[in-house]
Structures are given as C-alpha cells and as structure tokens.
Design a protein around this motif. Structure first.
Motif, short mmCIF file in Angstrom:
data_model
loop_
_atom_site.label_atom_id
_atom_site.label_comp_id
_atom_site.label_asym_id
_atom_site.label_seq_id
_atom_site.Cartn_x
_atom_site.Cartn_y
_atom_site.Cartn_z
N SER A 1 0.83 -1.21 0.00
CA SER A 1 0.00 0.00 0.00
C SER A 1 0.86 1.26 0.00
N ILE A 2 2.01 1.19 0.71
CA ILE A 2 2.89 2.36 0.77
C ILE A 2 3.57 2.59 -0.57
N TYR A 3 4.21 1.53 -1.09
CA TYR A 3 5.05 1.69 -2.29
C TYR A 3 4.26 1.79 -3.57
N HIS A 4 3.06 1.21 -3.63
CA HIS A 4 2.29 1.24 -4.87
C HIS A 4 1.00 2.05 -4.75
N GLY A 5 0.74 2.59 -3.57
CA GLY A 5 -0.50 3.33 -3.38
C GLY A 5 -0.26 4.77 -3.00
N ILE A 6 0.04 5.00 -1.72
CA ILE A 6 0.11 6.38 -1.24
C ILE A 6 1.44 7.07 -1.53
N LYS A 7 2.46 6.31 -1.96
CA LYS A 7 3.76 6.91 -2.26
C LYS A 7 3.64 7.97 -3.36
N TYR A 8 2.70 7.75 -4.31
CA TYR A 8 2.60 8.64 -5.46
C TYR A 8 1.58 9.77 -5.24
N LYS B 1 -6.68 -5.48 -14.43
CA LYS B 1 -5.55 -6.27 -14.92
C LYS B 1 -4.41 -6.29 -13.91
N THR B 2 -4.12 -5.14 -13.29
CA THR B 2 -3.07 -5.08 -12.28
C THR B 2 -3.43 -5.93 -11.08
N GLN B 3 -4.70 -5.91 -10.69
CA GLN B 3 -5.14 -6.74 -9.56
C GLN B 3 -4.91 -8.22 -9.85
N GLU B 4 -5.23 -8.64 -11.07
CA GLU B 4 -5.01 -10.05 -11.43
C GLU B 4 -3.53 -10.39 -11.43
N ILE C 1 -8.85 -8.36 -3.60
CA ILE C 1 -8.51 -6.95 -3.82
C ILE C 1 -9.74 -6.21 -4.32
N ILE C 2 -10.03 -5.08 -3.68
CA ILE C 2 -11.13 -4.21 -4.11
C ILE C 2 -10.52 -2.84 -4.39
N SER C 3 -10.52 -2.44 -5.68
CA SER C 3 -9.85 -1.18 -6.02
C SER C 3 -10.37 -0.64 -7.34
N GLU C 4 -10.26 0.67 -7.49
CA GLU C 4 -10.52 1.38 -8.74
C GLU C 4 -9.42 2.42 -8.89
N ILE C 5 -9.16 2.82 -10.14
CA ILE C 5 -8.14 3.84 -10.38
C ILE C 5 -8.54 5.14 -9.69
N ASP C 6 -7.58 5.74 -8.96
CA ASP C 6 -7.73 7.02 -8.25
C ASP C 6 -8.72 6.93 -7.10
N GLU C 7 -9.08 5.72 -6.66
CA GLU C 7 -10.03 5.58 -5.55
C GLU C 7 -9.47 4.69 -4.44
#
Length: 587
Positions: A477-484, A517-520, A558-564
């Motif tokens: 979550s740090i390196y691929h989520g909130i870092k950016y 696709k990234t989640q898979e 994994i539950i995710s959407e781009i920018d969410e």
C-alpha cells in the motif's frame, strides 16, 4: 508374424543418417531462402540505382535546356539588330540536333525573334496553345509540356516537348518588355535517354508529368492502340520511393523518382519473380549436386559414428550382466534391438532403485519447500533496514533523541517477530503490533507524509495467525498506493470475524488504486514487488502462503478502482485463542 531382430548399430546408423538428411535439407532450405532474399534485394537495388541514374541523366539534360534558355536574354541585349539576334538563335539551334525551334513572342502572341521566321501562325492561334497559356498565368518558372504535335508553323507538325518561360528582354531599340521564350525539343531526344535504360529482362522506365499523363513510355504505340495500359492508379497512392504491386496478374516492383524543374516523375518497373525464376534453374542444379555429395558423405559418417557409439554400449551390456542380481521379471521390449532387450534385466533392477531414489527426492523436496516457507517468512528487505538506520543516524545528528528512541524501539519490536524462528504461528495482537512498528518507522522516514489506524477488537487479540502476513500488504500500500500521492496518505487496518468462522483483515489506503488487470497480475505472479531489486515478500507470496497453510478457499481479495484507493481483504480461519509468543516493548 515374427518381428525381425534389429541391431542397435543399424538403428543408430539409420537415426544418424535421418538426422543428417534433415540437417542437410534444413541447410539447403536456409541457403535457398537466403539466396532468394539476396537475389530479390539485389534486383530491387539494381532497379533503384537504374532509376536514380536515369533521373540524373534527365536532370542533366533538362538543366542543359534551361541553360540554353538563360542565354537568350543576353543574346538579345548584346545584339545590335534583329537580324543578328535571329542569326545567334539559329547558331544555337543548328549546334544541337535536339532543338527544333527557338522563338520569342510578346505577351500578345506576336513573334519578336526566332528561328521560325516564316509561316508562323497568327497571334490568336499562338496564345491558345498550352505552353503559351502557362506563361500567361505563371510570370516566373519553367514549363515543360507533355509530348504533343506542335502547331507553330503552317504545314509543319513536329512531335515535340515544349519548354517555355517568361523572360525580360531589351531589344536593339532599347525597349524593355516581358516576352515568352519557346524552345521546342525533339521528343526523340528524351526517348533516346529512356530507351537506353535496361532493367533486367523485361523491366522498363517511363515518364509521367505532374498530372500523371504519360510523357514517354516504351510501349506508347501499344498504349495508343489500346493493347496495353499502365498502372497509373498505384502511382497516385505511392508518390515517391519504391513499392510492390500487382497489376494485370503480374507482381511488379516500382521505383519512382523526380526530374528536376519539370514536375515530371521517372518510374522504373521490374518483375522480380520472373527474374528470380530465370536465376533458379542454375541454382537448383548446383543445389542438387551439393545435396547428392552431402548425402553420400552422410551415409559414410552415419556408419562410422554408429560403429563408434555402439561398441561401448556392447561392452556396457556385459558389465551390467555382472552387476544385475535382481530376482524381478525382466522388462520385455517389443520391436526393439537385440542389445536393448539384453539390457532389460539390468534395467529392472535400476528401475527399482530409481523409484526408491525418487521417493527420497520427493521427501527431500518437501523438506526444502518447508524450509523455503520458513525463509520466506523471515525475509527482510535490506534496503528498508539500511534506510531505517540512516534515518536513525540523521535524527541522532539532529539531536532529535525522541524520534531516535521511538525508531529503535519500533525496529527492535519489528525484529522480534521477523527474525525469530521459534514459532510460525503468533497472536493477532503480535502480528498487528509488528505492523504498527513497521508503519511507525515508515512514517518517520517519510516525514509524516501519511497516517494510519489499526482497529483490533479485544476478543480477537489472541487469535492465531501466520506471522508476517499483514506487513507485506501494508508495504504494498505504501510503495504502490500512497507513495505517489501529492497529499498525505492514510492506511486503515481493521480485523473482523465473519459468521462462517472466518477472520477478515482489511488493509485500506487512499492511494492511486489499480485497474482489474493489475489486480489479477498481483495475485498471479511473483514479480510485482515493492522495489526494482525484487526484495520483500510481496502480495503473491502472502496469498500463496495462506492457501498452502489453510486451503484454497482462503487468501487475498482486492477491491480497487483507479484514483479511488485500494482495499486488501485477507481471509484466514478463526482458530482457538493462543498465548502470546513475545513480549513487545511499548512505543
């Protein structure tokens, strides 16, 4: 029907000869393909060079005509009479076989000077001709017409290409005016340049003007009779360069180049398939000779190699007869060689021993797998440790002892779980304390650029969990989520128990999120790590550990959407409470 016994030497010799035959065929195919490719490339290059050379020849000729035209104003300026001007123009005309006439007209179509001094048509007829109209609408520049019958002089109709240009003159009387220069060129002079061009056996060149009208074509007579047509449409879609096309059932290679000053284009046409067919006959004769020679050499080689290889096998057979003490039934081979059937008894013994060894290998591999899982659990990213120590040093140099103490305590507690190998299963409270230590260190390192919260109900604190399950998810979550993120990030960790006796640990962040696709990819490949060095356990490996330990029905969702943002739900079974393994230092 009784099967004929075959010696291994014969089988081996046949196999070698077959292999040699296949290799030879592949080599000859490769040589043939290479020859065809090089021959085609050579034909294409020859066509391009021929067209380029022809273009230079035409450019040189056209430049020469333009130079002749450029001398006319000087001749008029330095002449003292009309007779002298006409005489000078006749000298130029008579010095060249390709010039039919050189005439100068005023802008109304009246002849001023020229080699056509008699029987010239009237001004009204002159101004109606294309070459004159062009000069009236273009006050500068050159004009080269397509081949046409010149109707300048009564009762004379030469086949010419007209060069015209608006020029400024000063006649012997000192009058300055604009005039139209006309130089009629014998069409045969252009023909002679193009006719001398040879492209292979059946190739040819032709000229077209800017409107794709044919200026010259070697088959012009057939075109006029309607017995031949040229592929003008493909020229309109391929302005310059080279290309392949098919026209009237023939594959053609066309090269297009320009002729300076005229707006003309020279087109070279070749037929590579026909040329290659002519080259293939001698080539195939050569290939056949080489093939026969190589096959003969292969037959000799196969016999020599077969004798060389089978001699040790026969000796090995005798040694294996001495070695074999098996009481098992010999393995029976059908349709095999005498030597192989003789080795069948020894093979039976080896098969038993091989099975025993395979069982040992399976057991050994299982131990290795368990060892790898243990190593996986204890794996620590060295870059994280280096960066943490650097941060501690920096705080110490800044005399920020409070942060030094907090980071050292957090790192100490982190190592209690990560490095210890006494127990694989720890309590949920210890696992989340380990995560809290990790987040505390990362928060200090990133200058409080994110915050976090951990929610663990009291009745779930002593639930068992494999150690180091949650920390890799938080790391992701740090390196691929909130870092950016440009704004501060937030990570929320919650533990809940579902009705089906299942624990759900959710790790949520407000980061950049990810697509389906990234989640898979995260769950199906072990290459999605937090840094370029591939260090860290990773989401894939955590999911794999859960399924290996608890079964396929458990794992990560994994539950995710781009920018969410993204939420990782870890599902494991809810076991009976266990006592704590370590005593943590409170932060």
């Amino acid at each position: 029907m009784k099967t004929k016994d075959l010696s291994i030497r014969r089988i081996f010799g046949t196999a070698i000869l077959s292999a040699v035959l296949v290799i030879i065929l592949l080599m000859l195919m490769a040589v043939t393909i290479s020859f065809l490719a090089q021959a085609r490339s050579s034909l294409e290059n020859t066509t391009r060079q021929t067209v380029r050379h022809s273009s230079r020849s035409l450019n040189s000729y056209i430049t020469d005509i333009i130079k002749v035209g450029s001398t006319v104003p000087d001749i008029i300026s330095y002449s003292t009479s009309k007779q002298q001007i006409v005489s000078s123009l006749n000298v130029i005309k008579n010095s060249r076989d390709d010039i039919v006439t050189i005439d100068i007209f005023d802008l109304k179509g009246n002849l001023l000077f020229g080699t056509s001094s008699s029987n010239v048509r009237g001004a009204n007829e002159i101004i109606s001709q294309d070459w004159f109209k062009y000069s009236q609408t273009h006050n500068s520049g050159y004009y080269f017409s397509v081949p046409h019958i010149q109707q300048l002089i009564l009762l004379k109709y030469p086949w010419v290409i007209s060069y015209s240009e608006v020029i400024k003159i000063k006649d012997p009387q000192g009058t300055r005016q604009s005039a139209v220069l006309l130089i009629d060129i014998n069409h045969s002079s252009i023909d002679s340049i193009i006719e001398s061009i040879a492209i292979g056996r059946n190739g040819y060149c032709f000229l077209i003007d800017k409107d794709y009208a044919i200026v010259y074509h070697p088959k012009q007579v057939l075109i006029n009779l309607g017995q031949f047509t040229e592929d003008i449409d493909s020229l309109k879609t391929n302005i310059l360069g080279s290309y392949y096309s098919e026209y009237l059932g023939e594959k053609r290679y066309s090269v297009i180049d320009t002729v300076d000053f005229t707006g003309w284009k020279i087109v070279g046409i070749s037929f590579p398939d026909e040329e290659l067919a002519a080259l293939m006959t001698p080539f195939l004769i050569l290939i056949t000779i080489i093939f026969l020679v190589m096959i003969s050499a292969g037959m000799v080689l196969s016999r020599v190699v077969a004798n060389y290889v089978t001699s040790p096998i026969r000796l090995l057979e005798k040694e294996m007869e001495k070695f074999s003490i098996s009481t098992f039934e010999p393995v029976k081979f059908k349709h095999s060689s005498i030597e192989v059937r003789s080795l069948a008894g020894s093979f039976s013994e080896m098969a038993v021993r091989l099975k025993r060894l395979m069982d040992d290998v399976v057991e050994e591999q299982e131990l290795i797998r368990k060892s790898e899982l243990e190593a996986l659990q204890a794996k620590i990213n060295p870059h994280f440790l280096y960066n943490t120590l650097d941060s501690i040093i920096w705080f110490a140099e800044q005399k920020d002892y409070r942060n030094v103490i907090e980071m050292v305590k957090a790192l100490s507690n982190l190592f209690r779980i990560s490095i210890s190998k006494d127990r694989e299963i720890i309590t949920m409270e210890e696992e989340l304390t380990h995560v809290e230590c990790y987040l505390t260190i990362q928060k200090k390192r990133y200058a409080d650029n994110f915050d976090f919260s951990i929610s663990l109900p009291e009745n779930l604190k002593h639930k068992p969990i494999i150690k180091l399950l949650v920390q890799p998810i938080v790391e992701n979550s740090i390196y691929h989520g909130i870092k950016y993120l440009m704004d501060p990030g937030f990570i929320e960790i919650k533990v809940a128990e579902e009705q089906n006796n299942c624990l759900v640990i959710s790790v949520s962040d407000n980061g950049v999120g990810m697509d389906k696709k990234t989640q898979e990819n995260i769950l199906t490949t072990d290459k999605h790590e937090h840094d370029k060095n591939g260090n860290g356990i990773g989401v894939f490996n955590v999911n794999k550990r859960i399924k290996l330990t608890y079964g396929e029905e458990y794992g990560i969702k994994i539950i995710s959407e781009i920018d969410e943002g993204a939420t990782f739900e870890i599902r494991i079974p809810s076991g009976a409470d266990i006592p704590p393994v370590n005593t943590m230092v409170k932060l």
